[in-house]
Design a protein around this motif. Structure first.
Motif: not given
Length: 521
Positions: A297-298, A308-309, A368-370, A375-376
């Motif tokens: 998640r963020h 970011l986690s 942008k890609a990040l 999630p996952g």
């Protein structure tokens, strides 16, 4: 390091940081290839223009082809830059040829080099320098079968015509990768050992010994400069800590300078075989290797900083204050490429949870890609590095100066101390443009250490052990007032390279200074 020199160094690092280390290495090698072709046309370089062009073409096709096939088979993103870097290094290591049999040997070396990235690997991270593997296999194959027309390593780049250029480009690359001290040790050790070895051989033959002449020959007419700058410095085959890297550099330096024969075999230990031994030593230090992080998640920490986690896979470990390199494959990456370095915000005690943070703002293809990662999704961590760690002496008073997102490694260190029940004499000086940009306030407050905030506006609801510098700009005078005992403290400074360059003179009174410069994202 002198404060003014440190400031200049960090400003240069900030400039170089606009290009990824992989792209910069490729550009340096490409420029070196162009220079080699020009010198060849002028009759100065050893290989002919046709030999250079033919060899380069074969290496690019074979390396890119093998990489593409392997990555397709293993369902990995295609890395053209990696293929081109391997091909470019082999161009300067192997003996160029325009003969059919010679080009067959070159193709074998290129194929072996690229295949080694996947065959001689551990959990997705290659163990040995690919170019060194390819050159070694070709050299041993030619020697063992007496098929010398296949070619071998020749290291023709080790020539006075290329020495100054290789040194200049190498220093630029090492500046960007922050490996200049490590490779400088390799160069010094290799030169000392090689000069001593050659001098001893001269004495046995009864020849006069001119140490300075031998030194010049070993520096400019050997592959030491190229080997160190473009091969030994490869991040993926170096251990995570600087002291470990220095050991590897010294080991390779001794072996390269000595270069003994392998029994009665007609091949000496050689530069590339010495490098492979160093790679094995490095691997012993860093068996942790690459792992994958599964995005969870963020969270928005401030208007411009995002956290970011992730959930870490088995085998992931780090020391508080270190950074990881995260790979986010995407189409048409810009000059910064598909990999970025992030200081780890979580503590080792938080594992398997791993947190990183970055500042939004730039429209790089990577960000942008990040931002598009769901999630996952599993992302590869290509390595964990860094010596921005706290001293082991628990009684050493510390000063932590964080500029903006530079607070991240300190959060990791303070959380680790808190979660393991340890306390230290620490003062944190936190610099941000506005109070709203103070990230990780809960983590910092929970640590209980004294925090001095330098922002233009006054932060609200400060904890009892926090204080606002009343809008004062952080300078030498302000820092002296805020931390009057700075002379007895070890200072750690983290943030953008430009800001560290500005702050360095203000910290010259500290007992010592350790910096962690961000090159930008």
């Amino acid at each position: 390091m002198n404060p003014s020199l440190r400031a200049s160094w960090n400003r240069g690092f900030q400039l170089l940081g606009k290009v990824s280390m992989y792209r910069l290495t490729l550009l340096a090698l490409a420029l070196l290839a162009v220079i080699a072709l020009l010198l060849s046309l002028a009759g100065i370089a050893g290989p002919t223009p046709l030999e250079l062009v033919a060899t380069a073409a074969v290496l690019v096709v074979v390396c890119a082809g093998v990489d593409a096939a392997a990555q397709r088979l293993l369902k990995l993103p295609w890395r053209l830059e990696s293929s081109l870097i391997t091909a470019a290094i082999l161009l300067f290591v192997l003996r160029p040829s325009d003969e059919v049999l010679g080009l067959v040997g070159i193709a074998i070396a290129g194929a072996v080099a690229s295949a080694s990235k996947y065959v001689l690997a551990w959990r997705g991270r290659h163990i040995f320098n690919p170019a060194a593997v390819g050159a070694t296999v070709l050299t041993l194959l030619s020697a063992s079968t007496a098929a010398y027309a296949l070619g071998s390593s020749s290291w023709w780049i080790g020539s006075p015509a290329f020495g100054p250029v290789v040194l200049l480009l190498g220093v630029i690359v090492l500046w960007r990768t922050e490996k200049l001290r490590v490779i400088a040790l390799f160069w010094v050790v290799a030169l000392v050992v090689s000069v001593a070895t050659v001098a001893a051989e001269y004495r046995q033959l009864g020849s006069p010994v001119d140490t300075w002449t031998i030194l010049g020959q070993q520096l400019w007419s050997s592959p030491l400069l190229f080997l160190g700058a473009f091969m030994l410095s490869e991040p993926l085959t170096l251990p995570p800590r600087r002291w470990q890297q220095l050991i590897v550099a010294a080991v390779v330096g001794v072996l390269v300078g000595w270069a003994p024969l392998i029994g009665t075999f007609p091949v000496s230990l050689g530069q590339e075989r010495a490098l492979l031994i160093g790679n094995a030593v490095a691997f012993a230090f860093a068996v942790r290797s690459a792992v994958r992080l599964v995005y969870d998640r963020h969270a928005d920490l401030t208007p411009s900083i995002e956290e970011l986690s992730f959930h870490a896979g088995r085998g992931f470990s780090f020391t508080a204050g270190q950074f990881l390199e995260l790979d986010v494959p995407h189409r048409r990456p810009d000059a910064r490429g598909t990999r970025r370095e992030f200081s780890i915000a979580s503590a080792p005690a938080d594992l398997p949870t791993v947190r990183i943070a970055f500042r939004r703002g730039s429209q790089s293809t990577y960000k942008k890609a990040l931002a598009a990662v769901q999630p996952g999704t599993a992302l590869a961590v290509t390595g964990v590095w860094g010596d921005f760690v706290l001293p082991r002496q628990s009684d050493s008073p510390l000063l932590m100066v964080a500029a903006g997102i530079g607070v991240t490694p300190f959060v990791s260190q303070l959380r680790q101390l808190m979660l393991t029940g340890r306390s230290r004499d620490i003062v944190v000086v936190y610099v941000a443009g506005e109070a709203a940009e103070l990230a990780f306030r809960e983590d910092l407050e929970a640590s209980g250490v004294r925090v001095v905030v330098f922002t233009r506006d006054e932060p609200k609801d400060l904890a009892p052990h926090w204080e606002w510098a009343k809008g004062v700009r952080l300078d030498a005078a302000g820092l002296a007032r805020t931390v009057p005992d700075i002379a007895r403290r070890h200072a750690y400074v983290s943030g953008p390279a430009g800001l560290i360059a500005d702050l360095a003179p203000a910290l010259e009174k500290a007992r010592s200074i350790t910096t962690d410069a961000f090159s930008g994202y």
